[in-house]
Design a protein around this motif. Structure first.
Motif, short mmCIF file in Angstrom:
data_model
loop_
_atom_site.label_atom_id
_atom_site.label_comp_id
_atom_site.label_asym_id
_atom_site.label_seq_id
_atom_site.Cartn_x
_atom_site.Cartn_y
_atom_site.Cartn_z
N TRP A 197 -27.59 31.51 -58.69
CA TRP A 197 -28.85 31.27 -59.11
C TRP A 197 -29.84 31.00 -57.81
O TRP A 197 -29.36 30.55 -56.94
CB TRP A 197 -29.34 30.32 -59.95
CG TRP A 197 -28.43 30.33 -61.36
CD1 TRP A 197 -27.68 29.90 -61.92
CD2 TRP A 197 -29.09 31.44 -62.45
NE1 TRP A 197 -27.38 30.29 -63.07
CE2 TRP A 197 -28.23 31.15 -63.43
CE3 TRP A 197 -30.22 32.15 -62.50
CZ2 TRP A 197 -28.51 31.79 -64.55
CZ3 TRP A 197 -30.16 32.88 -63.79
CH2 TRP A 197 -29.46 32.68 -64.81
N ILE A 198 -30.75 32.26 -57.54
CA ILE A 198 -31.53 31.97 -56.35
C ILE A 198 -32.60 31.03 -56.75
O ILE A 198 -32.43 30.08 -55.76
CB ILE A 198 -32.32 33.44 -55.80
CG1 ILE A 198 -31.04 34.27 -55.35
CG2 ILE A 198 -33.08 33.18 -54.62
CD1 ILE A 198 -31.37 35.72 -55.16
N THR A 199 -33.19 30.95 -57.61
CA THR A 199 -34.38 29.96 -57.86
C THR A 199 -33.70 28.96 -58.80
O THR A 199 -32.81 29.23 -59.37
CB THR A 199 -35.55 30.61 -58.62
OG1 THR A 199 -35.22 31.39 -59.54
CG2 THR A 199 -36.18 31.39 -57.70
N GLY A 200 -34.39 27.91 -59.07
CA GLY A 200 -33.80 26.68 -59.52
C GLY A 200 -34.21 26.43 -61.12
O GLY A 200 -34.71 27.45 -61.48
N GLU A 201 -33.61 25.22 -61.45
CA GLU A 201 -33.94 25.03 -63.10
C GLU A 201 -35.52 25.08 -63.41
O GLU A 201 -35.85 25.71 -64.35
CB GLU A 201 -33.03 23.75 -63.34
CG GLU A 201 -32.95 23.13 -64.78
CD GLU A 201 -31.91 24.43 -65.38
OE1 GLU A 201 -32.41 24.82 -66.45
OE2 GLU A 201 -30.92 24.60 -64.84
N ALA A 202 -36.33 24.36 -62.46
CA ALA A 202 -37.53 24.46 -63.02
C ALA A 202 -38.29 25.73 -63.04
O ALA A 202 -39.19 25.96 -63.71
CB ALA A 202 -38.58 23.58 -61.85
N SER A 203 -37.93 26.46 -62.03
CA SER A 203 -38.37 27.82 -62.09
C SER A 203 -38.02 28.68 -63.20
O SER A 203 -38.81 29.52 -64.02
CB SER A 203 -37.82 28.65 -60.86
OG SER A 203 -38.69 28.18 -59.75
N ARG A 204 -36.86 28.39 -63.63
CA ARG A 204 -36.45 29.48 -64.95
C ARG A 204 -37.00 28.78 -66.00
O ARG A 204 -37.36 29.46 -66.84
CB ARG A 204 -34.58 29.01 -65.01
CG ARG A 204 -34.14 30.01 -63.95
CD ARG A 204 -32.68 30.38 -64.51
NE ARG A 204 -31.87 29.21 -64.62
CZ ARG A 204 -31.30 28.66 -63.58
NH1 ARG A 204 -31.53 28.93 -62.33
NH2 ARG A 204 -30.54 27.45 -63.71
N ALA A 205 -37.31 27.60 -66.23
CA ALA A 205 -37.98 26.93 -67.42
C ALA A 205 -39.43 27.63 -67.44
O ALA A 205 -39.89 28.12 -68.42
CB ALA A 205 -38.05 25.33 -67.27
N ARG A 206 -39.96 27.67 -66.37
CA ARG A 206 -41.39 28.30 -66.22
C ARG A 206 -41.33 29.69 -66.54
O ARG A 206 -42.12 30.44 -67.16
CB ARG A 206 -41.97 28.18 -64.86
CG ARG A 206 -43.33 27.93 -64.80
CD ARG A 206 -44.07 27.52 -63.63
NE ARG A 206 -45.40 28.20 -63.68
CZ ARG A 206 -46.33 27.83 -64.31
NH1 ARG A 206 -46.36 26.65 -64.97
NH2 ARG A 206 -47.60 28.26 -64.47
N GLY A 207 -40.37 30.53 -66.08
CA GLY A 207 -40.02 31.87 -66.42
C GLY A 207 -39.91 32.13 -68.04
O GLY A 207 -40.75 33.06 -68.48
N HIS A 208 -39.42 31.15 -68.68
CA HIS A 208 -39.26 31.24 -70.03
C HIS A 208 -40.59 30.78 -70.79
O HIS A 208 -40.79 31.71 -71.84
CB HIS A 208 -38.13 30.31 -70.60
CG HIS A 208 -36.86 30.68 -70.50
ND1 HIS A 208 -36.17 31.49 -71.34
CD2 HIS A 208 -35.81 30.52 -69.43
CE1 HIS A 208 -34.98 31.93 -70.76
NE2 HIS A 208 -34.90 31.45 -69.60
N LEU A 209 -41.48 30.13 -70.09
CA LEU A 209 -42.73 30.06 -70.35
C LEU A 209 -43.62 31.13 -70.44
O LEU A 209 -44.37 31.57 -71.47
CB LEU A 209 -43.11 28.78 -69.89
CG LEU A 209 -44.59 28.15 -70.50
CD1 LEU A 209 -44.22 27.35 -71.78
CD2 LEU A 209 -45.05 27.02 -69.73
N LEU A 210 -43.30 31.90 -69.49
CA LEU A 210 -43.99 33.27 -69.24
C LEU A 210 -43.56 34.29 -70.28
O LEU A 210 -44.53 34.88 -70.90
CB LEU A 210 -43.70 33.74 -67.90
CG LEU A 210 -44.45 33.55 -66.68
CD1 LEU A 210 -44.03 34.31 -65.48
CD2 LEU A 210 -46.03 33.90 -66.68
#
Ligand code: AOF
Ligand code: ZN
Length: 373
Positions: free
Chosen positions: A178-191
């Motif tokens: 994964w290039i970006t981390g857990e927090a980014s992925r959670a925010r991505g899901h919010l998007l």
């Protein structure tokens, strides 16, 4: 027309409520309504509401229901002009009148030609004090998808990119997890949850085999429609997207005249095929593709890759917003670029954006950009 010092405060509250409907209410706009009674101790909120999933009931109905008799003589703050047309229920302008509301503060006129100022006019004709244009720019931004639907017959397009600091989305071997981390992925899901549909190109769908659902605790049911831009129907029938087409809608944008047996196979799996006419070079015309999506009721699309789909939307100037997640890692020029070639000769001709917000997401940054006017 009256102006109160706290008008902006209550309109911001109405906008925050409206936001809860994003990704849930299409083809309707997401609207919020706050009903306020002025008493000797200052203003007091007596009812709040927002457009419900599926687009009905409207925000005003919800807020009036909660306010009950306390709506009489109150001020209603609405993030969009109350409707004046007869839809599945009567107009919200009439509901506000009947409830005895004395004043209506509206952020912005409803661009729907069936309303377009008639809601405000109707209220004024009934002797209600109407104040318009409070937080108009915020209201327009919130419902930009609905405004674009009305003005251009296309949805809002948000491009989401997760890359290294140098804009690479995978190593030269194609490794990206994964290039970006857990927090980014959670925010991505919010998007994902705040958009009506998620779109990817066929190459990304094939290489990543994504599910494109929204996997945040409590938001599972907010999974948007999944769209694959797949001109030549290359997506494998065994991909997760196709196998789960009965669980969450899957739309495939494709060129007409594809192999009919293959088309039927997709349809039998539950996918919806949408024919898009070719543009220059025989590839799908992306403006036409967005028109088709819009005609099916989608007002907000999140594009999650890959590089070629992003480039073709960018070339046609169809990207309204960018959400760029960047990890503090370097992959170098031999990695895959986030955006394929744009053929730009002079910097003057480069698509340009305005930075709206920068957030930290764990070790990563998330920069939000909007298209420059
Ligand atoms: C409001 N409050 O919360 C919303 C409004 O199909 P219908 O009958 O639900 O009407 C849809 C139209 O109503 C939509 O196109 C827009 O003009 C308006 N949306 N109006 O007063 C709301 N969501
Ligand atoms: Zn209404």
């Amino acid at each position: 027309m009256t102006v109160r010092p706290y008008d902006t405060r209550f309109m911001k509250m109405a906008l925050a409520l409206a936001e809860r409907g994003l990704g849930q209410v299409a083809p309707n706009p997401a609207v919020g309504c706050v009903i306020v009674q002025e008493g000797p101790d200052g203003p007091r909120v007596v009812g709040r509401g927002f457009t419900q999933a599926g687009g009905r009931p409207h925000a005003e109905t919800e807020a009036l229901k909660r306010a009950g008799d306390l709506a009489r003589g109150a001020t209603a703050y609405v993030s969009l002009e109350p409707c004046s047309h007869h839809g599945k229920t009567g107009p919200c302008a009439d509901a506000l009148m009947e409830a005895g509301v004395a004043r209506v503060v509206g952020a912005i006129a409803d661009p729907n030609p069936e309303v377009a100022g008639r809601g405000f006019a109707r209220l004024q004709a009934a002797g209600i004090d109407v104040t318009e244009n409070v937080c108009a720019a915020d209201a327009q931004f919130l419902n930009q998808g609905f405004f674009l639907t009305m003005s251009e017959r296309r949805p809002l397009v948000t491009l989401k990119i997760a890359s290294s600091l140098d804009g690479r989305t995978a190593t030269h071997e194609g490794q990206s997890k994964w290039i970006t981390g857990e927090a980014s992925r959670a925010r991505g899901h919010l998007l994902r949850a705040t958009h009506d549909a998620i779109m990817v190109g066929s190459a990304t769908a094939i290489v990543d085999d994504p599910e494109l659902t929204c996997r945040l605790p409590g938001l599972g049911e907010r999974s948007p429609i999944r769209i694959v831009a797949d001109g030549r129907l290359r997506l494998p029938l065994t991909s997760k997207l196709v196998r789960e087409a009965h669980k969450a809608p899957l739309w495939i944008l494709t060129l007409p005249n594809g192999d009919s047996a293959r088309r039927s196979a997709f349809e039998e799996c539950g996918a919806v095929l949408i024919d898009v006419e070719p543009g220059d070079g025989g590839l799908m015309d992306m403006r036409a593709a967005l028109g088709q999506i819009s005609a099916r009721g989608v007002t907000r699309v999140l594009v999650e890759g890959g590089a070629r789909l992003a480039a073709s939307l960018m070339r046609d100037r169809l990207v309204d917003r960018i959400e760029w997640f960047q990890a503090a890692k370097l992959i170098g020029g031999d990695g895959y670029p986030a955006i394929a070639g744009l053929g730009i000769k002079h910097v003057d001709g480069a698509p340009s954006f305005v930075l709206r917000e920068v957030l930290r997401a764990g070790p990563d940054t998330v920069s939000s950009y909007v298209r420059s006017a």
